[in-house]
Motif scaffolding. Structure first.
Motif, PDB file in Angstrom:
ATOM      1  N   PHE A 214       0.855  -1.175   0.000  1.00 57.17           N
ATOM      2  CA  PHE A 214       0.000   0.000   0.000  1.00 57.17           C
ATOM      3  C   PHE A 214       0.895   1.229   0.000  1.00 57.17           C
ATOM      4  O   PHE A 214       1.719   1.397   0.897  1.00 57.17           O
ATOM      5  CB  PHE A 214      -0.902   0.004   1.246  1.00 57.17           C
ATOM      6  N   ARG A 215       0.740   2.047  -1.019  1.00 59.22           N
ATOM      7  CA  ARG A 215       1.550   3.264  -1.114  1.00 59.22           C
ATOM      8  C   ARG A 215       0.763   4.440  -0.547  1.00 59.22           C
ATOM      9  O   ARG A 215      -0.339   4.729  -0.981  1.00 59.22           O
ATOM     10  CB  ARG A 215       1.956   3.551  -2.554  1.00 59.22           C
ATOM     11  N   LEU A 216       1.375   5.107   0.444  1.00 60.53           N
ATOM     12  CA  LEU A 216       0.764   6.287   1.039  1.00 60.53           C
ATOM     13  C   LEU A 216       0.833   7.456   0.067  1.00 60.53           C
ATOM     14  O   LEU A 216       1.660   7.464  -0.848  1.00 60.53           O
ATOM     15  CB  LEU A 216       1.494   6.662   2.337  1.00 60.53           C
ATOM     16  N   GLN A 217       0.013   8.445   0.290  1.00 57.65           N
ATOM     17  CA  GLN A 217       0.011   9.626  -0.562  1.00 57.65           C
ATOM     18  C   GLN A 217       1.353  10.340  -0.545  1.00 57.65           C
ATOM     19  O   GLN A 217       1.717  11.001  -1.509  1.00 57.65           O
ATOM     20  CB  GLN A 217      -1.108  10.578  -0.143  1.00 57.65           C
ATOM     21  N   ASP A 218       2.105  10.199   0.546  1.00 57.22           N
ATOM     22  CA  ASP A 218       3.421  10.854   0.620  1.00 57.22           C
ATOM     23  C   ASP A 218       4.539  10.008   0.004  1.00 57.22           C
ATOM     24  O   ASP A 218       5.704  10.375   0.071  1.00 57.22           O
ATOM     25  CB  ASP A 218       3.761  11.237   2.058  1.00 57.22           C
ATOM     26  N   GLY A 219       4.181   8.858  -0.595  1.00 53.64           N
ATOM     27  CA  GLY A 219       5.152   8.028  -1.299  1.00 53.64           C
ATOM     28  C   GLY A 219       5.707   6.861  -0.508  1.00 53.64           C
ATOM     29  O   GLY A 219       6.288   5.938  -1.083  1.00 53.64           O
ATOM     30  N   ARG A 220       5.555   6.858   0.809  1.00 51.21           N
ATOM     31  CA  ARG A 220       6.044   5.730   1.604  1.00 51.21           C
ATOM     32  C   ARG A 220       5.213   4.491   1.305  1.00 51.21           C
ATOM     33  O   ARG A 220       4.034   4.581   0.991  1.00 51.21           O
ATOM     34  CB  ARG A 220       5.971   6.034   3.106  1.00 51.21           C
ATOM     35  N   GLU A 221       5.845   3.332   1.416  1.00 44.81           N
ATOM     36  CA  GLU A 221       5.149   2.080   1.161  1.00 44.81           C
ATOM     37  C   GLU A 221       4.977   1.294   2.453  1.00 44.81           C
ATOM     38  O   GLU A 221       5.905   1.179   3.253  1.00 44.81           O
ATOM     39  CB  GLU A 221       5.931   1.241   0.163  1.00 44.81           C
ATOM     40  N   LEU A 222       3.769   0.770   2.633  1.00 42.87           N
ATOM     41  CA  LEU A 222       3.457  -0.077   3.769  1.00 42.87           C
ATOM     42  C   LEU A 222       3.069  -1.455   3.260  1.00 42.87           C
ATOM     43  O   LEU A 222       2.730  -1.624   2.090  1.00 42.87           O
ATOM     44  CB  LEU A 222       2.286   0.499   4.565  1.00 42.87           C
TER      45      LEU A 222
END
Length: 188
Positions: free
Chosen positions: A8-16
């Motif tokens: 899951f990619r956050l809107q700020d670009g980090r990936e979870l």
């Protein structure tokens, strides 16, 4: 990836990594609990507490697969090493055809779609179990959660036995419940 695992990619670009909770997550969840603001704790636990007791963390991280389902949104590291940013859980109530849910998203990732994504996964799980209803208790001043559940088709009702609480209900077998039916493709 194994079932219920997805990036899951956050809107700020980090990936979870969205994945089922594991017993190894108890220590990181307890550590992350210390990063929560008192208001976040009050909204999720409906009380205040300074830390998450080890027994409660262990129980949370060991769901009974016959009646419980819990997901985390965590760093893409092995369980026990990964920082956990969100937890979502559903539990079937004593043989009933409905389940209660709970969700907590850290302030570090709130507002980036994680809560919506996890809630959709809880709905998908409840439907796969052929449950009739998914419900939860939300403080009536928790407008972000109330807006989220409304957008997914939940009804918001007063909790008759607890002033200040709203009971949110999604009827899974009705047209109203299907309006909030998630697509089964990852959101990002």
């Amino acid at each position: 990836m194994p079932p219920w695992h997805e990036k899951f990619r956050l809107q700020d670009g980090r990936e979870l990594l969205i994945r089922p909770i594991r017993h190894e997550d108890a220590a990181p969840i307890r550590g992350g609990f210390l990063l929560l603001e008192p208001e976040q704790i009050r909204r999720r636990f409906l009380t205040t507490m300074a830390e998450l007791p080890a027994e409660q963390a262990a129980r949370l991280c060991s769901p009974d697969p016959r009646s419980e389902f819990a997901l985390v949104a965590a760093e893409p590291l092995p369980p026990g090493e990964a920082l956990v940013g969100a937890v979502a859980r559903a539990r079937v109530l004593d043989g009933a055809r409905h389940a209660e849910y709970a969700i907590l998203v850290s302030r570090f990732i709130v507002g980036q779609g994680v809560g919506r994504h996890l809630m959709r996964r809880l709905v998908k799980w409840a439907r796969s179990r052929k449950l009739e209803q998914l419900h939860g208790e939300v403080l009536d001043d928790n407008q972000p959660m109330l807006q989220l559940v409304r957008s997914l088709g939940f009804r918001v009702l007063p909790a008759h036995d607890a002033p200040g609480l709203a009971r949110v209900v999604l009827d899974l077998g009705t047209a109203a419940g299907k309006a909030g039916e998630p697509d089964l493709v990852p959101a990002r």
